[in-house]
Motif scaffolding. Structure first.
Motif, PDB file in Angstrom:
ATOM      1  N   ALA A  39       0.673  -1.242  -0.137  1.00 23.76           N
ATOM      2  CA  ALA A  39      -0.092   0.036  -0.103  1.00 23.76           C
ATOM      3  C   ALA A  39       0.855   1.429  -0.166  1.00 23.76           C
ATOM      4  CB  ALA A  39      -0.899  -0.001   1.248  1.00 23.76           C
ATOM      5  N   LEU A  40       1.850   1.401   0.732  1.00 28.55           N
ATOM      6  CA  LEU A  40       2.772   2.415   0.887  1.00 28.55           C
ATOM      7  C   LEU A  40       3.631   2.649  -0.426  1.00 28.55           C
ATOM      8  CD1 LEU A  40       4.110   2.159   4.298  1.00 28.55           C
ATOM      9  CD2 LEU A  40       2.320   3.638   3.421  1.00 28.55           C
ATOM     10  N   ILE A  41       3.806   1.636  -1.178  1.00 23.04           N
ATOM     11  CA  ILE A  41       4.542   1.614  -2.461  1.00 23.04           C
ATOM     12  C   ILE A  41       3.531   2.336  -3.494  1.00 23.04           C
ATOM     13  CG2 ILE A  41       5.438   0.478  -4.583  1.00 23.04           C
ATOM     14  CD1 ILE A  41       6.639  -1.608  -2.345  1.00 23.04           C
ATOM     15  N   GLU A  42       2.290   1.922  -3.646  1.00 20.61           N
ATOM     16  CA  GLU A  42       1.419   2.508  -4.396  1.00 20.61           C
ATOM     17  C   GLU A  42       1.124   3.794  -4.258  1.00 20.61           C
ATOM     18  OE1 GLU A  42      -1.045   2.789  -7.607  1.00 20.61           O
ATOM     19  OE2 GLU A  42       0.415   1.169  -7.249  1.00 20.61           O
ATOM     20  N   LEU A  43       0.927   4.248  -2.756  1.00 24.16           N
ATOM     21  CA  LEU A  43       0.567   5.567  -2.291  1.00 24.16           C
ATOM     22  C   LEU A  43       1.879   6.539  -2.758  1.00 24.16           C
ATOM     23  CD1 LEU A  43      -0.758   4.857   1.313  1.00 24.16           C
ATOM     24  CD2 LEU A  43      -2.010   6.047  -0.790  1.00 24.16           C
ATOM     25  N   ASN A  44       3.136   6.041  -2.716  1.00 23.02           N
ATOM     26  CA  ASN A  44       4.165   6.850  -3.140  1.00 23.02           C
ATOM     27  C   ASN A  44       4.072   6.890  -4.506  1.00 23.02           C
ATOM     28  OD1 ASN A  44       7.309   6.230  -4.411  1.00 23.02           O
ATOM     29  ND2 ASN A  44       7.215   7.584  -2.537  1.00 23.02           N
ATOM     30  N   LYS A  45       3.858   5.785  -5.379  1.00 29.95           N
ATOM     31  CA  LYS A  45       3.840   6.059  -6.887  1.00 29.95           C
ATOM     32  C   LYS A  45       2.575   7.166  -7.231  1.00 29.95           C
ATOM     33  CE  LYS A  45       2.634   3.149 -10.960  1.00 29.95           C
ATOM     34  NZ  LYS A  45       2.738   1.575 -11.096  1.00 29.95           N
ATOM     35  N   GLN A  46       1.730   7.222  -6.484  1.00 32.02           N
ATOM     36  CA  GLN A  46       0.645   8.210  -6.532  1.00 32.02           C
ATOM     37  C   GLN A  46       1.172   9.571  -6.120  1.00 32.02           C
ATOM     38  OE1 GLN A  46      -2.834   6.701  -4.792  1.00 32.02           O
ATOM     39  NE2 GLN A  46      -2.964   5.126  -5.940  1.00 32.02           N
ATOM     40  N   GLY A  47       2.148   9.771  -5.650  1.00 31.98           N
ATOM     41  CA  GLY A  47       2.605  10.872  -5.264  1.00 31.98           C
ATOM     42  C   GLY A  47       2.194  11.434  -3.597  1.00 31.98           C
ATOM     43  N   ARG A  48       1.153  10.529  -3.120  1.00 34.54           N
ATOM     44  CA  ARG A  48       0.656  10.818  -1.737  1.00 34.54           C
ATOM     45  C   ARG A  48       1.484  10.326  -0.560  1.00 34.54           C
ATOM     46  NH1 ARG A  48      -4.587   7.356  -2.616  1.00 34.54           N
ATOM     47  NH2 ARG A  48      -5.481   8.511  -0.721  1.00 34.54           N
ATOM     48  N   PHE A  49       2.444   9.905  -0.660  1.00 39.04           N
ATOM     49  CA  PHE A  49       3.157   9.232   0.424  1.00 39.04           C
ATOM     50  C   PHE A  49       4.795   9.431   0.083  1.00 39.04           C
ATOM     51  CE2 PHE A  49       5.344   6.174   3.199  1.00 39.04           C
ATOM     52  CZ  PHE A  49       4.747   6.448   4.552  1.00 39.04           C
ATOM     53  N   PRO A  50       5.399  10.656  -0.317  1.00 40.34           N
ATOM     54  CA  PRO A  50       6.906  10.637  -0.733  1.00 40.34           C
ATOM     55  C   PRO A  50       7.754  10.388   0.314  1.00 40.34           C
ATOM     56  CG  PRO A  50       5.835  12.832  -0.236  1.00 40.34           C
ATOM     57  CD  PRO A  50       4.689  11.970   0.015  1.00 40.34           C
ATOM     58  N   TYR A  51       7.725   9.412   0.793  1.00 39.67           N
ATOM     59  CA  TYR A  51       8.883   9.004   1.590  1.00 39.67           C
ATOM     60  C   TYR A  51      10.216   8.993   1.217  1.00 39.67           C
ATOM     61  CZ  TYR A  51       9.591   4.258  -0.294  1.00 39.67           C
ATOM     62  OH  TYR A  51       9.888   3.195  -1.392  1.00 39.67           O
ATOM     63  N   ASP A  52      10.486   9.026  -0.398  1.00 41.60           N
ATOM     64  CA  ASP A  52      11.768   8.945  -0.825  1.00 41.60           C
ATOM     65  C   ASP A  52      12.432  10.303  -0.619  1.00 41.60           C
ATOM     66  OD1 ASP A  52       9.358   9.414  -2.827  1.00 41.60           O
ATOM     67  OD2 ASP A  52      11.035  10.471  -3.979  1.00 41.60           O
TER      68      ASP A  52
END
Length: 369
Positions: A324-337
């Motif tokens: 889920a966190l990978i997908e949220l990051n892909k969507q720009g909603r969880f930019p943990y990078d």
């Protein structure tokens, strides 16, 4: 096979990068070529004796890479799969069967015994002397890791595996505490004490909920600035002259907050986090404190509906949370990078120091090609 690893020789000393020997995977295991591994506060706790992992051995528990070989009986992953190495779990105890493998009844031995469940170690020096392995089931401060296949989280073939390791622990710990456990309701207030990797992950997760007041508390202005960028509606710099964090919290929230997260493991901060919530408020403990640390709370204010909750690893199942966190990051909603700074394996001690000083939020060791 010969691999390169950062060896934990003894307490309170720098790690030593050296060539070592690694076994092939046995039944239920997989060999993973590590692409990158996050450096976590928990690794420092083990290095400094506040977590009982035996030396000499290899630390590292935020590994991600590519499956190179699987042992007998493995069916959930195949050679060539990109994976994040999640926490180990037995899969048969009551907590695992309840969908809470973070609280596996065998978790202690699985993460810090320095060996497999049968007592064997997968690592040894070139002279044949044994090295303790399987820190959190992986010992990923190395170019390759032998780990339990059921702990692996397969990801998409196009995933950028070099940034995925921290999802195994630090990032999931902060985000999962908010999304899986606290679940702030619409209009609620949440305070995050400590704007490191765990705390900032909690801030990003809180932004995905209905919480309308998200407060980040720290003593480093650079981290608080990033916290605002990532979703904090308010910040408190406790290093500023004349600042009383508790009074400021009550001023912002119009009284006590609904939720607080203690992400530092510092007992004075824990007390502050507990005092920041009132009746029916919840304080979540997710920071790692030194061995033997204890705290106390005044009985009456706690009796009036206050909840104190300890949370390991963000709870839930590794596969569902990490994916889920990978997908949220892909969507720009969880930019943990945005939290990650890469270090080559040879600079592992620099990575520890950068994390301790606060110069870097989430160091990630990049393995040699």
């Amino acid at each position: 096979m010969r691999v390169t690893a950062a060896v934990f020789e003894k307490l309170f000393t720098p790690l030593t990068v050296a060539d070592v020997e690694l076994d092939e995977p046995g039944p239920g295991e997989a060999l993973v070529r590590i692409v990158a591994s996050g450096v976590c506060h928990t690794d420092a706790l083990a290095r400094d004796g506040d977590m009982p992992f035996p030396a000499p051995g290899v630390l590292g528990h935020e590994g991600a890479g590519v499956v190179e070989l699987v042992g007998p009986g493995v069916s959930n992953v195949a050679v060539g799969d990109k994976v994040v190495i999640g926490w180990p779990w037995c899969g048969t105890c009551r907590n695992c069967l309840d969908g809470q493998p973070r609280y596996c009844l065998s978790l202690g031995p699985l993460v810090v015994s320095g060996a497999r469940a049968d007592g064997s170690t997968a690592l040894r020096r070139l002279d044949g002397s044994p090295l303790h392995s399987h820190f959190f089931g992986q010992s990923s401060f190395a170019t390759y890791s032998v780990c339990a296949a059921n702990a692996l989280v397969p990801v998409a073939p196009d995933a950028s595996v070099a940034i995925l390791g921290p999802l195994a622990c630090g990032i999931s710990t902060g985000a999962g505490a908010v999304l899986n456990v606290l679940r702030p309701w619409t209009g609620s207030s949440i305070i995050v004490y400590g704007a490191g990797a765990v705390g900032l992950s909690a801030v990003m997760a809180a932004r995905l909920t209905g919480a309308t007041t998200i407060i980040a508390v720290d003593r480093l202005a650079s981290r608080l600035s990033l916290a605002r960028e990532l979703g904090a509606t308010e910040t408190i710099d406790v290093s500023a002259p004349g600042i009383n964090a508790l009074d400021t919290v009550k001023e912002i929230c119009g009284g006590p907050a609904d939720f607080s997260l203690e992400c530092t493991g510092v007992l004075d901060v824990l007390q502050l986090a507990a005092d920041s919530v009132g009746m029916r408020g919840t304080v979540a403990l997710i920071g790692g404190a030194p061995a033997g640390a204890s705290f106390s709370l005044e009985h009456q204010p706690t009796l009036w509906g206050k909840r104190v909750v300890g949370i390991l690893g963000g709870e839930g199942r590794s596969v569902s949370l990490i994916c889920a966190l990978i997908e949220l990051n892909k969507q720009g909603r969880f930019p943990y990078d945005k939290l990650i700074t890469e270090f080559p394996l040879e600079q592992v001690n620099d990575a520890f120091e950068a994390s301790h000083s606060g110069d870097v939020i989430k160091p990630v060791l990049r393995m040699p090609d």
